[in-house]
Design an enzyme around this catalytic site. Structure first.
Site, short mmCIF file in Angstrom:
data_model
loop_
_atom_site.label_atom_id
_atom_site.label_comp_id
_atom_site.label_asym_id
_atom_site.label_seq_id
_atom_site.Cartn_x
_atom_site.Cartn_y
_atom_site.Cartn_z
N ALA A 47 -46.73 -12.85 10.15
CA ALA A 47 -47.23 -11.62 11.09
C ALA A 47 -47.94 -11.94 11.94
O ALA A 47 -48.89 -11.31 12.68
CB ALA A 47 -48.38 -10.27 9.71
N ASN A 48 -47.59 -13.16 12.56
CA ASN A 48 -48.61 -13.15 13.79
C ASN A 48 -47.31 -13.19 14.69
O ASN A 48 -48.06 -13.11 16.42
CB ASN A 48 -48.32 -15.54 13.92
CG ASN A 48 -46.72 -16.07 13.37
OD1 ASN A 48 -46.73 -15.86 12.83
ND2 ASN A 48 -47.01 -16.89 14.61
N THR A 49 -46.31 -12.97 14.67
CA THR A 49 -45.27 -12.56 16.14
C THR A 49 -44.25 -11.02 16.28
O THR A 49 -44.61 -10.73 14.48
CB THR A 49 -44.58 -13.82 16.36
OG1 THR A 49 -44.31 -13.46 17.71
CG2 THR A 49 -43.98 -13.97 15.68
N ILE A 51 -42.28 -8.19 14.59
CA ILE A 51 -42.29 -6.91 14.33
C ILE A 51 -43.49 -7.00 12.73
O ILE A 51 -44.18 -6.36 12.73
CB ILE A 51 -40.58 -6.77 13.52
CG1 ILE A 51 -40.11 -6.01 14.30
CG2 ILE A 51 -40.80 -5.61 11.79
CD1 ILE A 51 -38.34 -6.89 13.00
N GLY A 52 -43.99 -8.34 12.41
CA GLY A 52 -44.87 -8.51 11.50
C GLY A 52 -46.33 -8.12 11.94
O GLY A 52 -47.02 -7.33 10.85
N TYR A 200 -27.74 -16.81 7.26
CA TYR A 200 -28.69 -15.54 7.60
C TYR A 200 -27.83 -15.38 6.27
O TYR A 200 -28.89 -13.79 5.72
CB TYR A 200 -28.61 -15.15 8.73
CG TYR A 200 -29.54 -14.42 9.46
CD1 TYR A 200 -30.75 -14.45 8.98
CD2 TYR A 200 -29.07 -13.18 9.33
CE1 TYR A 200 -31.30 -13.48 9.54
CE2 TYR A 200 -29.92 -11.83 10.07
CZ TYR A 200 -30.65 -11.78 9.74
OH TYR A 200 -31.78 -10.98 10.16
#
Length: 315
Positions: A47-49, A51-52, A200
């Protein structure tokens, strides 16, 4: 040739003029619940960048105590400071979590469980995409390790606290790319054949199958789980591919913003009455998955194999 170039230029110019209308059409659903989260505890990976970060911002705005679990603590602290200033919520905390390292995952879980007596929402948001072939310190292929096995282990370690805090929810970020995925049990680590694009896709299918099996095993516990396709979002997920970075820049007016990409995660974490609908969501509504993602035998086998790889003793 000049005529062709002229027509192409005109067409591209036209597209960019109508881009706001096109992007609005593809922006998808919006989380419209007004649920407040005072007294609730949330963990969000990565969550540092992207969507999060936008997900963490909205949950903090609603009063939750939010843990940003990320590999880069400095970037996490920067994001937390920004969110605290924006939401006036000081309870946005950063803890180190490297999903490619099982020792880091266990250390995070141990620290969190010692620190918090409740956990109401776990959002397995972090992920990697299009990585060149590599293996983690534990010997796992990187996509499989970060996107699936890391979150599988984290969820396992925090599941007891989630059950104690019920009603609680687990949200796993997957992708529409799971439709191209296949669980290759004979070559999970890509030793025999590796394609960074399909690696992926395979990991995103694993996310959906994990969600399916987890939902089955959590029936009656008060903990529900959801897999999410956020949409095609302007984020740093494609950073490992020069071509996709170029395409993302070229077509950025048509892609979702990170705020828009966070809406389905928020919907699955917050919306009232969603408990009976565990499954796969896109644009804030339940939608269909690939036939492979509906295979219960594959889901159960993947669960068992994941436990074996991670050294988890099943009850």
């Amino acid at each position: 040739m000049l005529v062709v170039l002229g027509l192409l230029t005109s067409f591209l110019s036209f597209l960019y003029v109508i881009a706001p209308s096109i992007r609005k059409f593809f922006a998808g659903g919006v989380c419209r619940t007004d649920v407040q989260l005072f007294g609730k505890v949330v963990v969000i990976t990565g969550a540092n960048t992207g969507i999060g970060k936008e997900t963490a911002r909205e949950l903090a705005r609603r009063g939750a105590r939010v843990y940003i679990a990320c590999r880069d603590v400095l970037k996490g602290e920067s994001a937390a400071s920004e969110i605290q200033a924006d939401t006036k919520n000081s309870q946005v905390l950063v803890r180190k979590l490297d999903l490619s390292d099982t020792k880091s995952i266990r250390a995070f879980a141990e620290g969190f469980l010692a620190e918090e007596k409740q956990l109401h929402i776990l959002i397995n948001n972090a992920g990697v995409m299009l990585c060149p072939y590599s293996k983690t310190a534990d010997g796992f292929e990187t996509h499989l390790a970060v996107n699936h096995l890391g979150h599988f282990l984290l969820t396992h370690l925090l599941l007891g606290r989630l059950k104690e805090s019920a009603p609680a929810r687990v949200v796993n970020l997957s992708s529409v790319a799971h439709h191209l995925g296949k669980i290759r049990f004979h070559d999970l680590q890509g030793d025999k054949y590796y394609n960074l694009g399909f690696a992926y896709c395979h990991s995103k299918l694993a996310n959906v199958l994990f969600t399916r099996e987890l939902a089955k095993r959590l029936k009656g516990t008060g903990v529900t789980t959801y897999a999410v396709h956020p949409g095609i979002v302007r984020s740093k997920l494609v950073r490992h591919s020069f071509l996709l970075c170029l395409l993302w820049r070229l077509f950025s007016p048509f892609l979702k913003t990170t705020w828009e990409g966070a809406q389905t995660s928020l919907h699955c974490a917050l919306a009232e009455g969603l408990e009976p609908l565990s499954g796969y969501f896109s644009d804030c509504k339940k939608t269909w998955v690939s036939p492979r993602a509906r295979n219960n035998k594959t889901a159960e086998r993947l669960w068992n194999v994941s436990c074996e790889l991670l050294g988890i003793q099943q009850e």
